[in-house]
Write an enzyme that holds these catalytic residues in place. Structure first.
Site, PDB file in Angstrom:
ATOM      1  CG  ASP A  49      -2.094   5.340  10.096  1.00  0.00           C
ATOM      2  OD1 ASP A  49      -0.444   4.964  10.620  1.00  0.00           O
ATOM      3  OD2 ASP A  49      -2.260   4.917   9.504  1.00  0.00           O
ATOM      4  CG  ASP A  62       3.060   5.978   7.245  1.00  0.00           C
ATOM      5  OD1 ASP A  62       3.032   5.030   6.067  1.00  0.00           O
ATOM      6  OD2 ASP A  62       2.027   5.991   7.932  1.00  0.00           O
TER       7      ASP A  62
END
Lengths: 447, 257
Positions: free
Chosen positions: A262, A365
């Site tokens: 990420d 997320d």
């Protein structure tokens, strides 16, 4: 990935594809986004969108210090902070809800099969970027629709199956009143036997309604709360699928690896997602629909086109960020919800716009936060302290990420800080705090 | 042990705190954030104290017996001390944050230090209460008989009340502590630390539930009164408040009487 919702200054071309998102993306993100985020908060009449365009090509580093010309330098941060807290809470609530759903399911049903899940997150992201680069939009749309279909129907059916909803033959139950009974028998680790008997027609009707409404809400239009609820539900379902199919240690390693990925994908210049966003901006078009949860959006059909004479009051807060955690082969789609404030033409709408502006958080997320907390709930030897510690750690990580977002005003990866805190707290609480608290409790000491 | 015990004990321990949260904190996002940050600070303090205890246990070679009890008592005291240290650290952080908020946001009133004292105390209290009690609560849902080996059958009730006392005490300690820090009266900090140690110590000195609870409640009432006067209350304002006649109340609710 966390972003502010940028505003769009262009006029909007309303067609079936753009009816769900603004037609163009604003000028380059690194300069534009944060500026537009705080800008539209108040006195929108003063700050025309043209100002943004003029400043579009400025050096991002300069931007951070200088702010928009003509405005006192501290004002940006003030506006950012002014709605920072509210939107942090607007993200806390859905994240908390998602985690609660996952933890509740994990705690009430202990059903695990050790299966090796093939994670194709990196491959899928690169695949997605390649497709986008070669403008295979229809393919992408079709794929996203297929995956959301699969999620809403198949996984719901599997979820009900985990609860061992037993479809009964129709003729047997139609004579009696079917009452809902859920049976947990999986693997002998049943917590409490509750049985749900359901006939096929009822099951079909329920799943069909749930799935169809979900498809409509996610891909088309629907009330904001329902959209958010469905996004939370599919995040929770995905998280449960992950928890179910990932072996113990793989889950932790994968969580760590995903946070690193990420970080790299969003921040490095050659990261795939950053390239995606920049390609979209070069082409001056919105990024194709992706999975994003918006904290404060109302899509109002047919609400005003932009009146060129009153551009200050009308800004489309559209964020051209793609959700970067395309985590698996079932990348769920969610069109970013676009807010169009009512056409007024005078700056009286500043309050409304300020409330409507929000922060967007990628659904990936959500899913990984829930996976972490779900794993903590599942494997923390029945200990609630570990779960709670991970929960608080993730919320604090999210808070810190949002703070950094307010400071740096560009798209940020939402995973690394939260997952790092979550992992640290999981392992330390499980190994250090739990024995301490257990020993204290057994001697009935209070600290 | 039934759902009745579960819900009863849960509401005894967490009811007042939930009410405090719902009425004073839930509507204001900034306060929620400060609350969660306070909870986080308490969690970190617990982590560090567990580490200290763990290392002490390893050093004493994990032998069972009285050594372990002393190690535990040592661990508990160290934990109390570290909690107060982290309360001080949180005070410093809040001070910096307040100043930052003030310079950035001159028009808007940043939360006052007293409010932050209350919020931070509540954060500490919530986390502390939850960590001490939630495992016991979840056990109370399952089957079993309490006190079958001769222990007191009032275990759950006692734990619930003690948790309530600890949570409220944390709130009051927070208020007193921050006031001491603000006015540089370091003796207040010392008194908070000593009362915390006292409450913690008497839970293992005496094994009689009644005495423990009564003394804890007495300390609670004393600290509560002290915190009330420190926060600016007075007998007069209390009377006006109870009779719903105070101007602040009226102004706040925009009613005229």
């Amino acid at each position: 990935m966390l972003t502010f919702m940028a505003s769009d200054s262009e006029e909007e071309v309303c067609d079936e594809r753009t009816s769900l998102m603004s037609a163009e993306s604003p000028t380059p993100r690194s300069c534009q986004e944060g500026r537009q985020g705080p800008e539209d908060g108040e006195n929108t009449a003063q700050w025309r969108s043209q100002e943004n365009e003029e400043d579009g090509e400025e050096d991002p580093d300069r931007y951070v210090c200088s702010g928009v010309p003509g405005r006192p330098p501290g004002l940006e941060e003030e506006l950012t902070l002014k709605y920072g807290a509210k939107h942090v809470i607007m993200l806390f609530v859905p994240v908390t809800l998602c985690m609660i759903v996952v933890v509740a399911t994990i705690k009430s049903v202990r059903f695990y099969t050790e299966k090796n899940g093939q994670l194709v997150i990196v491959v899928m992201t690169i695949f997605l970027v390649v497709l986008y680069k070669y403008r295979c939009y229809k393919f992408i749309h079709g794929w996203l629709i297929m995956s959301s279909l699969m999620l809403l129907f198949l996984f719901t059916y599997i979820y009900l199956g985990i609860f061992q909803v037993m479809p009964i033959h129709f003729s047997v139950t139609c004579s009696k009143h079917p009452h809902l009974v859920l049976e947990n028998v999986a693997n002998g680790k049943c917590s409490r036997p509750t049985t749900v008997a359901m006939d096929y027609p009822t099951l079909l009707l329920t799943v069909w309604n749930f799935g169809a409404v979900g498809m409509v809400c996610i891909h088309w239009k629907g009330p904001l709360v329902l959209q958010q609820a469905y996004l939370i539900m599919i995040s929770a379902l995905m998280a449960l699928v992950f928890i179910k199919y990932l072996p113990e240690w793989s889950a932790w390693v994968i969580l760590g690896a995903i946070s690193v990925y990420d970080l790299v994908a969003v921040l490095c210049p050659k990261g795939p997602l950053r390239m995606l966003v920049e390609t979209a901006q070069e082409r001056n078009e919105p990024i194709f629909p992706a999975l994003i949860y918006s904290s404060a959006m109302v899509w109002t059909v047919g609400m005003a086109k932009l009146d060129p004479s009153s551009q200050g009051a009308l800004q489309l807060p559209y964020d051209p960020e793609m959700e970067e955690d395309s985590y698996d082969s079932f990348g769920e789609p969610s069109y970013p919800e676009v807010f169009e404030p009512p056409l007024t033409g005078y700056p009286g709408e500043e309050l409304e716009e300020e409330e409507e502006r929000g922060v967007k958080l990628g659904l990936g997320d959500f899913i990984f936060y829930s996976v972490l907390v779900g794993k903590a709930a599942a494997t923390g030897s029945g200990d609630w302290n570990t779960t709670l510690a991970c929960f608080v750690a993730i919320l604090i990580g999210l808070c810190l990420t949002l703070l950094l977002l307010a400071v740096f005003k560009k798209a940020l990866p939402a995973l690394p800080i939260s997952i790092t805190f979550g992992l640290i707290f999981y392992f330390s609480t499980d190994n250090l705090v739990r024995p301490f608290m257990d020993t204290l409790a057994s001697h009935q000491l209070y600290i | 042990m039934t759902a009745a015990v579960f819900f009863g004990c849960a509401f005894i321990a967490f009811g007042p705190v939930l009410a405090l949260y719902a009425f004073t904190i839930a509507t204001k996002p900034l306060r929620i954030i400060f609350l969660i940050a306070g909870a986080f600070f308490w969690l970190v303090s617990l982590l560090i104290s567990s580490l200290v205890w763990f290392m002490a246990r390893v050093i004493t070679d994990n032998k069972d017996g009285p050594t372990q009890k002393y190690v535990l008592i040592f661990g508990a005291f160290v934990s109390v001390y570290i909690q107060e240290m982290f309360r001080f650290a949180y005070y410093r952080l809040l001070k910096k944050a307040s100043e930052g908020l003030k310079t950035i946001n001159p028009g808007e009133t940043a939360p006052s230090m007293r409010l932050l004292a209350y919020v931070s105390g509540l954060g500490f209290g919530i986390m502390s209460g939850v960590f001490s009690f939630v495992n016991t609560l979840s056990d109370s849902l399952g089957p079993g008989t309490v006190g079958i080996h001769g222990d007191s059958p009032q275990f759950f009730l006692y734990s619930a009340f003690m948790t309530l006392v600890i949570i409220l005490l944390h709130v009051f300690w927070g208020i007193v502590f921050f006031d001491g820090c603000e006015k540089k009266k370091w003796c207040l900090l010392l008194i908070v630390l000593l009362t915390h140690l006292l409450v913690s110590a008497q839970t293992f000195i005496s094994s009689y539930y009644g005495i423990n609870l009564v003394s804890a409640f007495i300390i609670l009432v004393l600290m509560g009164t002290w915190a009330f006067f420190i926060a600016g209350g007075s007998c007069r304002s209390l009377k006006l408040c109870l009779l719903c006649q105070d101007k602040d109340f009226l102004l706040y609710n925009q009613r005229s009487r």
